[in-house]
Structures are given as C-alpha cells and as structure tokens.
Design an enzyme around this catalytic site. Sequence first.
Site, short mmCIF file in Angstrom:
data_model
loop_
_atom_site.label_atom_id
_atom_site.label_comp_id
_atom_site.label_asym_id
_atom_site.label_seq_id
_atom_site.Cartn_x
_atom_site.Cartn_y
_atom_site.Cartn_z
CE LYS A 80 -2.25 1.80 3.74
NZ LYS A 80 -2.48 3.24 3.74
CG ASP A 93 -5.16 4.08 1.61
OD1 ASP A 93 -6.33 4.30 1.26
OD2 ASP A 93 -4.81 3.98 2.81
CE LYS A 147 -7.66 6.00 4.39
NZ LYS A 147 -6.23 5.65 4.34
CG ASP A 170 -12.31 17.20 -4.94
OD1 ASP A 170 -13.27 17.97 -5.14
OD2 ASP A 170 -11.13 17.58 -4.85
CB THR A 174 -9.45 1.16 11.55
OG1 THR A 174 -8.33 1.57 10.76
CG2 THR A 174 -10.24 0.13 10.79
NE ARG A 177 1.08 2.34 13.15
CZ ARG A 177 0.20 3.21 13.61
NH1 ARG A 177 0.60 4.18 14.40
NH2 ARG A 177 -1.08 3.11 13.31
O1 C5P Z 1 0.28 0.68 11.18
P1 C5P Z 1 -1.13 0.25 10.93
O2 C5P Z 1 -1.28 -1.22 10.63
O3 C5P Z 1 -2.10 0.74 12.00
O4 C5P Z 1 -1.50 1.03 9.58
C1 C5P Z 1 -2.77 0.96 9.01
C2 C5P Z 1 -2.71 1.50 7.63
O5 C5P Z 1 -4.02 1.37 7.08
C3 C5P Z 1 -2.33 2.98 7.54
O6 C5P Z 1 -1.52 3.13 6.38
C4 C5P Z 1 -3.65 3.70 7.34
O7 C5P Z 1 -3.52 4.81 6.48
C5 C5P Z 1 -4.51 2.63 6.66
N1 C5P Z 1 -5.95 2.72 6.88
C6 C5P Z 1 -6.55 2.66 8.12
N2 C5P Z 1 -7.92 2.76 8.25
C7 C5P Z 1 -8.68 2.88 7.16
C8 C5P Z 1 -8.10 2.92 5.90
C9 C5P Z 1 -6.70 2.83 5.79
O8 C5P Z 1 -5.84 2.52 9.12
N3 C5P Z 1 -10.01 2.91 7.26
#
Ligand code: C5P
Length: 241
Positions: free
Chosen positions: A40, A67, A69, A72, A126, A218
């Site tokens: 991603k 991603d 997002k 617009d 999330t 992460r």
């Molecule tokens: O580090 P972690 O696993 O929390 O990262 C989650 C990734 O998913 C981030 O890059 C974040 O931008 C993305 N994301 C998210 N929630 C969403 C859509 C994308 O955390 N609804």
Amino acid sequence: MESRLQPISRADRIIVALDFDCQDDALRLVERLSPATFFKVGPRLLAASSWGIVNALAEMGKKIFLDLKLHDIPTTVGATVTNLGRYPVTALSVHACTGSETLKSAVRSARSLPSPIQIWAVTLLTSLSDSAFVDELMINGSPGDYVEHLAVLSRYCGADGVVAPATETSRIKEVCGNEFVVVVPGIRPSGTRRDDQSRLATPAEAIRAGADFLVVGRAITASHDPVAAFLRIVDEMSSAG
Ligand code: C5P
C-alpha cells in the site's frame, strides 16, 4: 475485462502499508520482505518520494494499492482516476461518504482504463472511536449501521469493494455478497501495540470475519524482524482455518 487482482495464498492477502518518509527505506523493506506481494502506497510516502516508487514496485513484480482516499466532487475524482491510469496500480481508495455521483464517476473512469483499476471505497477510518463518531462527526445511528450503509451504496455504485473494520466485515459480506471485496486495516497480531487505532482485530479474527485482504503497517514495518513478523501473521491467518 482484465483485472489486476487475483488473490490466492494467505501471504497474498496481506497488503503491507509502506508508511515511510523516504523511498529508500520503503524499497529496502520491500526487498527484504520477499514473501509479500501486495503493498500500500499513500500520500505520506508519495509526499516524501516521487511517483517513481509506484513504477519501482511494479518492476519488482509487486501489486499496488494506492491509498489516496480521494474525497472530492465527481468531475475531479473521475479525471484523477483517469490520470492515475498511467500507473500500474491494482486498486485505489475513494471515500464512500463522497456520495453516489462521485463513486460512480470514479468507477466509470476506472473501468474505462486500458488496464482497469479496482475502486475500494473507504467506509470508516479504523482510528475513529465510537465517541468521536458520535460527538465529532455527529452521525446518527451506530458505526456498524453507517459502515453497512456505505458498503451497500458503494456496491450499488459499482465499486469493487470497501475498506472497513473487521467487526463489520461479516455483515458486509451478507448484504453485498461474497464477491464484494472487503479490505480490513487496524490489524494487530496478538500481543502488539494498539497505537492510534481504535477498531482492531487480530489476523485470525479478520480472516474469520471474511476479510479478503488485511492491511498491515506497523506490526510489520516497525518490527525489528519484518520477515518474521510477516510470517507470524500468515500463521495467525492460517489458524483461522
Ligand atoms: O500501522 P497500521 O497497521 O495501523 O496502519 C494501518 C494503515 O491502514 C495505515 O496506512 C492507514 O492509512 C490505513 N488505513 C486505516 N484505516 C482505514 C483505511 C486505511 O488505518 N479505514
């Protein structure tokens, strides 16, 4: 219509979030993480590098979830999707709360590309807690109903799938059908830190709920041994049956 998306093994269902501030760091991880096939790329890395990162990943044979997002008006989003067709991208995110006209415009443009890009609509971040949902966004109804509603809208508009919390995945599959892709972020293998996420699930919980893809950042990228962390997640997914 040729699709760039053909999920197969457990490992192929993990989308590793390249949340880095430097292209070299991102590519170093990709090189180390040979079992990973799907990555991603978001505004954070693009702002710190260049669009060359996308071509570099494609040259390494990797699939890319862009991603961005997008949020617009219909014309702007449609034209943006058309311009993104020059990059070898498998899927692109657009906010579902942009409404039906923007979603349809994104889908129309994506399908008109010589090599179509999947449109995945973001339902609810999330990181957003229940209290922020009610007090800050002032949305009536439960977060679960909101996610389901946006999933149904996205499907009606022709989106290929949604990005949604694991907790709502099974109800999305029930109302939108199994072919409708559900991508789940907020993944935390057992024993890892919550960080800024609120709507969490373990890899096994997400798979059990019916997730097609797990977005993991992460838990892999901040690990001192990313390959072992990746393989542990594959193991946890397998334990879901
Ligand atoms: O580090 P972690 O696993 O929390 O990262 C989650 C990734 O998913 C981030 O890059 C974040 O931008 C993305 N994301 C998210 N929630 C969403 C859509 C994308 O955390 N609804």
